[in-house]
Design an enzyme around this catalytic site. Structure first.
Site, PDB file in Angstrom:
ATOM      1  N   ILE A  47      38.369  29.909  21.954  1.00  0.00           N
ATOM      2  CA  ILE A  47      39.608  30.576  22.385  1.00  0.00           C
ATOM      3  C   ILE A  47      39.299  32.023  22.747  1.00  0.00           C
ATOM      4  O   ILE A  47      38.596  32.721  22.000  1.00  0.00           O
ATOM      5  CB  ILE A  47      40.661  30.601  21.238  1.00  0.00           C
ATOM      6  CG1 ILE A  47      40.833  29.236  20.576  1.00  0.00           C
ATOM      7  CG2 ILE A  47      41.992  31.183  21.721  1.00  0.00           C
ATOM      8  CD1 ILE A  47      41.305  28.139  21.454  1.00  0.00           C
ATOM      9  N   HIS A  61      40.967  34.983  22.342  1.00  0.00           N
ATOM     10  CA  HIS A  61      42.151  35.415  21.597  1.00  0.00           C
ATOM     11  C   HIS A  61      42.819  36.595  22.282  1.00  0.00           C
ATOM     12  O   HIS A  61      42.148  37.524  22.731  1.00  0.00           O
ATOM     13  CB  HIS A  61      41.759  35.798  20.165  1.00  0.00           C
ATOM     14  CG  HIS A  61      41.368  34.622  19.329  1.00  0.00           C
ATOM     15  ND1 HIS A  61      42.293  33.738  18.825  1.00  0.00           N
ATOM     16  CD2 HIS A  61      40.160  34.174  18.920  1.00  0.00           C
ATOM     17  CE1 HIS A  61      41.665  32.794  18.127  1.00  0.00           C
ATOM     18  NE2 HIS A  61      40.376  33.034  18.176  1.00  0.00           N
ATOM     19  N   ARG A 105      31.156  30.623  10.380  1.00  0.00           N
ATOM     20  CA  ARG A 105      31.552  32.005  10.659  1.00  0.00           C
ATOM     21  C   ARG A 105      30.652  32.940   9.851  1.00  0.00           C
ATOM     22  O   ARG A 105      30.361  32.645   8.688  1.00  0.00           O
ATOM     23  CB  ARG A 105      33.004  32.245  10.246  1.00  0.00           C
ATOM     24  CG  ARG A 105      34.019  31.279  10.856  1.00  0.00           C
ATOM     25  CD  ARG A 105      35.320  31.403  10.083  1.00  0.00           C
ATOM     26  NE  ARG A 105      36.372  30.497  10.527  1.00  0.00           N
ATOM     27  CZ  ARG A 105      36.569  29.272  10.040  1.00  0.00           C
ATOM     28  NH1 ARG A 105      35.766  28.774   9.121  1.00  0.00           N
ATOM     29  NH2 ARG A 105      37.570  28.534  10.471  1.00  0.00           N
ATOM     30  N   ILE A 109      30.169  39.318  12.663  1.00  0.00           N
ATOM     31  CA  ILE A 109      30.903  39.020  13.900  1.00  0.00           C
ATOM     32  C   ILE A 109      31.508  37.617  13.776  1.00  0.00           C
ATOM     33  O   ILE A 109      31.026  36.654  14.371  1.00  0.00           O
ATOM     34  CB  ILE A 109      30.004  39.150  15.156  1.00  0.00           C
ATOM     35  CG1 ILE A 109      29.193  40.455  15.127  1.00  0.00           C
ATOM     36  CG2 ILE A 109      30.858  39.049  16.415  1.00  0.00           C
ATOM     37  CD1 ILE A 109      30.008  41.732  15.212  1.00  0.00           C
ATOM     38  N   CYS A 144      23.066   8.313  28.934  1.00  0.00           N
ATOM     39  CA  CYS A 144      22.285   9.187  29.818  1.00  0.00           C
ATOM     40  C   CYS A 144      21.004   9.743  29.209  1.00  0.00           C
ATOM     41  O   CYS A 144      20.144  10.247  29.929  1.00  0.00           O
ATOM     42  CB  CYS A 144      23.155  10.331  30.339  1.00  0.00           C
ATOM     43  SG  CYS A 144      23.808  11.398  29.036  1.00  0.00           S
TER      44      CYS A 144
HETATM   45  C1  LIG Z   1      34.792  27.767  13.090  1.00  0.00           C
HETATM   46  C2  LIG Z   1      34.704  28.919  14.031  1.00  0.00           C
HETATM   47  C3  LIG Z   1      35.689  29.146  14.976  1.00  0.00           C
HETATM   48  C4  LIG Z   1      35.619  30.228  15.834  1.00  0.00           C
HETATM   49  N1  LIG Z   1      36.521  30.342  16.852  1.00  0.00           N
HETATM   50  C5  LIG Z   1      36.442  31.391  17.682  1.00  0.00           C
HETATM   51  C6  LIG Z   1      37.343  31.501  18.774  1.00  0.00           C
HETATM   52  O1  LIG Z   1      38.126  30.608  19.052  1.00  0.00           O
HETATM   53  N2  LIG Z   1      37.302  32.618  19.518  1.00  0.00           N
HETATM   54  C7  LIG Z   1      36.449  33.633  19.255  1.00  0.00           C
HETATM   55  O2  LIG Z   1      36.518  34.654  19.923  1.00  0.00           O
HETATM   56  N3  LIG Z   1      35.522  33.522  18.271  1.00  0.00           N
HETATM   57  C8  LIG Z   1      35.490  32.426  17.507  1.00  0.00           C
HETATM   58  N4  LIG Z   1      34.577  32.282  16.518  1.00  0.00           N
HETATM   59  C9  LIG Z   1      33.591  33.333  16.317  1.00  0.00           C
HETATM   60  C10 LIG Z   1      32.431  33.253  17.309  1.00  0.00           C
HETATM   61  O3  LIG Z   1      31.979  31.926  17.461  1.00  0.00           O
HETATM   62  C11 LIG Z   1      31.310  34.136  16.797  1.00  0.00           C
HETATM   63  O4  LIG Z   1      31.834  35.404  16.494  1.00  0.00           O
HETATM   64  C12 LIG Z   1      30.191  34.313  17.793  1.00  0.00           C
HETATM   65  O5  LIG Z   1      29.753  33.087  18.296  1.00  0.00           O
HETATM   66  C13 LIG Z   1      29.058  35.037  17.091  1.00  0.00           C
HETATM   67  O6  LIG Z   1      28.004  35.199  17.999  1.00  0.00           O
HETATM   68  P1  LIG Z   1      26.667  35.853  17.504  1.00  0.00           P
HETATM   69  O7  LIG Z   1      25.838  36.052  18.716  1.00  0.00           O
HETATM   70  O8  LIG Z   1      26.967  37.041  16.654  1.00  0.00           O
HETATM   71  O9  LIG Z   1      26.022  34.800  16.498  1.00  0.00           O
HETATM   72  P2  LIG Z   1      25.160  33.405  16.763  1.00  0.00           P
HETATM   73  O10 LIG Z   1      25.721  32.698  17.904  1.00  0.00           O
HETATM   74  O11 LIG Z   1      25.092  32.767  15.462  1.00  0.00           O
HETATM   75  O12 LIG Z   1      23.759  33.995  17.204  1.00  0.00           O
HETATM   76  C14 LIG Z   1      22.840  34.521  16.268  1.00  0.00           C
HETATM   77  C15 LIG Z   1      21.445  34.121  16.715  1.00  0.00           C
HETATM   78  O13 LIG Z   1      20.486  34.780  15.886  1.00  0.00           O
HETATM   79  C16 LIG Z   1      19.379  33.934  15.764  1.00  0.00           C
HETATM   80  N5  LIG Z   1      18.594  34.339  14.604  1.00  0.00           N
HETATM   81  C17 LIG Z   1      18.992  34.350  13.308  1.00  0.00           C
HETATM   82  N6  LIG Z   1      17.966  34.745  12.527  1.00  0.00           N
HETATM   83  C18 LIG Z   1      16.914  34.993  13.329  1.00  0.00           C
HETATM   84  C19 LIG Z   1      15.571  35.414  13.115  1.00  0.00           C
HETATM   85  N7  LIG Z   1      15.078  35.652  11.884  1.00  0.00           N
HETATM   86  N8  LIG Z   1      14.747  35.553  14.179  1.00  0.00           N
HETATM   87  C20 LIG Z   1      15.209  35.312  15.442  1.00  0.00           C
HETATM   88  N9  LIG Z   1      16.474  34.887  15.696  1.00  0.00           N
HETATM   89  C21 LIG Z   1      17.308  34.743  14.663  1.00  0.00           C
HETATM   90  C22 LIG Z   1      20.010  32.554  15.604  1.00  0.00           C
HETATM   91  O14 LIG Z   1      19.096  31.531  15.927  1.00  0.00           O
HETATM   92  C23 LIG Z   1      21.190  32.626  16.571  1.00  0.00           C
HETATM   93  O15 LIG Z   1      20.877  32.066  17.824  1.00  0.00           O
HETATM   94  C24 LIG Z   1      34.572  31.163  15.692  1.00  0.00           C
HETATM   95  C25 LIG Z   1      33.573  30.927  14.761  1.00  0.00           C
HETATM   96  C26 LIG Z   1      33.598  29.787  13.968  1.00  0.00           C
HETATM   97  C27 LIG Z   1      32.474  29.478  13.070  1.00  0.00           C
END
Ligand SMILES: Cc1cc2nc3c(=O)[nH]c(=O)nc-3n(C[C@H](O)[C@H](O)[C@H](O)COP(=O)(O)OP(=O)(O)OC[C@H]3O[C@@H](n4cnc5c(N)ncnc54)[C@H](O)[C@@H]3O)c2cc1C
Length: 470
Positions: free
Chosen positions: A47, A49, A309, A334, A440
């Site tokens: 979403i 938001h 999360r 985040i 597929c």
């Molecule tokens: C149930 C749920 C519902 C949500 N719904 C929404 C929504 O509707 N709308 C919205 O805006 N947000 C939503 N969110 C929040 C959103 O999905 C996240 O805030 C966002 O995806 C976070 O992105 P990120 O890049 O911080 O983390 P991630 O996508 O987790 O990326 C972190 C990366 O770091 C890498 N990493 C970790 N440790 C290491 C290491 N030691 N060395 C190298 N790489 C490493 C991992 O492999 C990963 O790829 C939701 C989250 C959840 C769980």
């Protein structure tokens, strides 16, 4: 030496790379997984938001609203799926003070197009809402997005503009050095002037590699059920709930690709890798979803999944330079609305860096990015023309989603191309449909093997190959 090393190729890391690659900086993105978008970014509600939920005055509120404002233009420039479908927050009580409080927050956060409507008005807009709905908050700027496409779009554009991506490359330690940092990885050391910690649920562990200040990330599980496209039109808006006696609400929403999604649950856990679904969790999704929408076609569930999360310990996004680690920037805690906020977080990180290091824009950059041509979305004439030019578009590989060989070959050969079945799936939707890749997979595997010059036995669903392919 790299100017900036970004740890994590999720929505946040890739959005930061997208922003920083516009400047005269050497940017390196590292991720422990073999593809971008393998963490929380691949499993959420998707979403965009509107921004009525975040506490006024927080970084979360500011970046949510800014991200939501940026998203439509970005989706056009970078060619990813986005739809402004509006949202409702349902109230099941005669007392609508919960909705009024949300409306007040929306006003304070500067969210436009928010109003309170009666239960009957809500049902007139969404005929499948239950009779228990007493009133609703209607948010006109709420939208849905494809999180995979969005993140890949940031990554591909950053790559085209000079950012380097080191995948299957886990950060194992970080040492302070006279010129900045030495980032130790499973693929060798990288010297870095600045580091951005965008490691999702692992951001606390990365933070602790350089800083003595406290930071704890708690994974909070969210379980979902995804329904077939034949159920996709059951509601057209994203339907949230105010919390009820049954606890925090769950949502029912169409996805941008036309499926119906119900979830997520909310359960704090310790294990940062526990993305299992449970009987209890899915039962909860069913029970709470049915409060909002009557007769949800749960018999059309095609898959269930869990996202984690990254819940920080400060009640807000933690995006700052570490007080005891100069030029080391956390983008931690985040949680939702992190997907929505990602482009604004990228911008904000650039502003934080710019306060410390003078930045100069590159003279020439690729402003736009062209995504994969989705055959099924074309008119008949366009399809005919494409098949004449490239016959591989005439071979359907995924019948559920009508994905052609041409699209899969493009997904493998484009910048930061797919090397796994999941990589193909996220880029093309081959395997996302009702049969969940049963039909597929063999063809997709053969195409990956041929294109990458590897044995078919070495093709993985996800993860790293036995033989190095990048
Ligand atoms: C149930 C749920 C519902 C949500 N719904 C929404 C929504 O509707 N709308 C919205 O805006 N947000 C939503 N969110 C929040 C959103 O999905 C996240 O805030 C966002 O995806 C976070 O992105 P990120 O890049 O911080 O983390 P991630 O996508 O987790 O990326 C972190 C990366 O770091 C890498 N990493 C970790 N440790 C290491 C290491 N030691 N060395 C190298 N790489 C490493 C991992 O492999 C990963 O790829 C939701 C989250 C959840 C769980």
């Amino acid at each position: 030496m790299a100017d900036v090393v970004i740890i994590g190729a999720g929505a946040v890391g890739c959005a930061a790379a997208y922003e920083l690659a516009k400047y005269k900086l050497s940017v390196v993105v590292v991720d422990k997984e073999s593809d971008v978008c393998e963490g929380t970014t691949k499993a959420n509600s998707a979403i965009v938001h509107a921004g009525f939920d975040a506490e006024p005055g927080t970084l979360k509120a500011r970046l949510n609203v800014r991200g939501s404002e940026m998203m439509e233009e970005l989706s056009n420039k970078l060619d990813f799926a986005y739809k402004r479908n509006e949202a409702m927050v349902l109230c099941f009580d005669k007392d609508i003070s919960g909705l009024e409080a949300l409306k007040e927050k929306a006003d304070k956060n500067g969210v436009k197009g928010v109003s309170i409507i009666s239960g009957d008005e809500a049902r007139a807009l969404e005929p499948n809402l239950t009779d228990e709905v007493q009133a609703a908050l209607l948010a006109k700027t709420s939208a849905i997005v494809c999180p995979f496409e969005m993140t890949l779009a940031f990554a591909e554009n950053a790559y085209t503009n000079g950012a380097e991506f080191k995948l299957s490359c886990a950060v194992t330690g970080i040492d302070k050095d006279s010129g900045g940092y030495i980032v130790h990885t499973s693929k060798g050391d990288i010297k870095a002037r600045c580091v951005i910690n965008a490691a999702g649920v692992y951001a606390d562990r990365i933070h602790a590699m350089v800083s003595g200040t406290p930071l704890k990330i708690t994974p909070r599980k969210g379980e979902y059920m995804l329904m077939d496209k034949t159920a996709g039109g059951y509601v057209s808006r994203t339907i949230f709930q105010l919390p009820t006696k049954m606890g925090k609400g769950i949502l029912v929403t169409p996805t941008v690709h036309g499926n119906l999604l119900a979830g997520p649950t909310a359960e704090n856990i310790d294990d940062k890798e526990n993305t299992s679904t449970t009987k209890q969790g899915l039962a909860d999704v069913k029970a709470k979803g049915s409060l909002s929408v009557k007769n949800i076609p749960f018999n059309k569930v095609i898959t269930s999944f869990t996202g984690l999360r990254a819940v920080g310990d400060r009640g807000d996004f933690i995006i700052e330079e570490c007080s005891d680690a100069p030029l080391f920037f956390d983008a931690a805690g985040i949680e939702s609305p992190g997907l929505t906020s990602a482009p604004a977080i990228g911008e904000y990180l650039r502003e934080l860096i710019e306060k410390r290091i003078p930045l100069e824009k590159k003279e020439k950059i690729a402003e736009t990015r062209k995504g994969i041509t989705h055959f099924a979305a074309l008119s008949e004439e366009e399809q005919d023309k494409l098949i004449k030019e490239t016959p591989a578009y005439g071979k359907i590989v995924c019948r559920c989603e009508t994905v052609t060989e041409g699209e899969i070959l493009d997904a493998i050969s484009r910048p930061l191309g797919a090397t796994t079945l999941d990589g193909v799936k996220r880029r093309t939707r081959a395997g996302m449909g009702r049969c969940q890749a049963g039909f597929c997979s063999p063809t997709s595997m053969a195409l990956i093997a041929k294109k990458l010059g590897i044995r078919i036995e070495d093709v993985r669903k996800n993860g790293v190959y036995e033989s190095e392919v990048r």
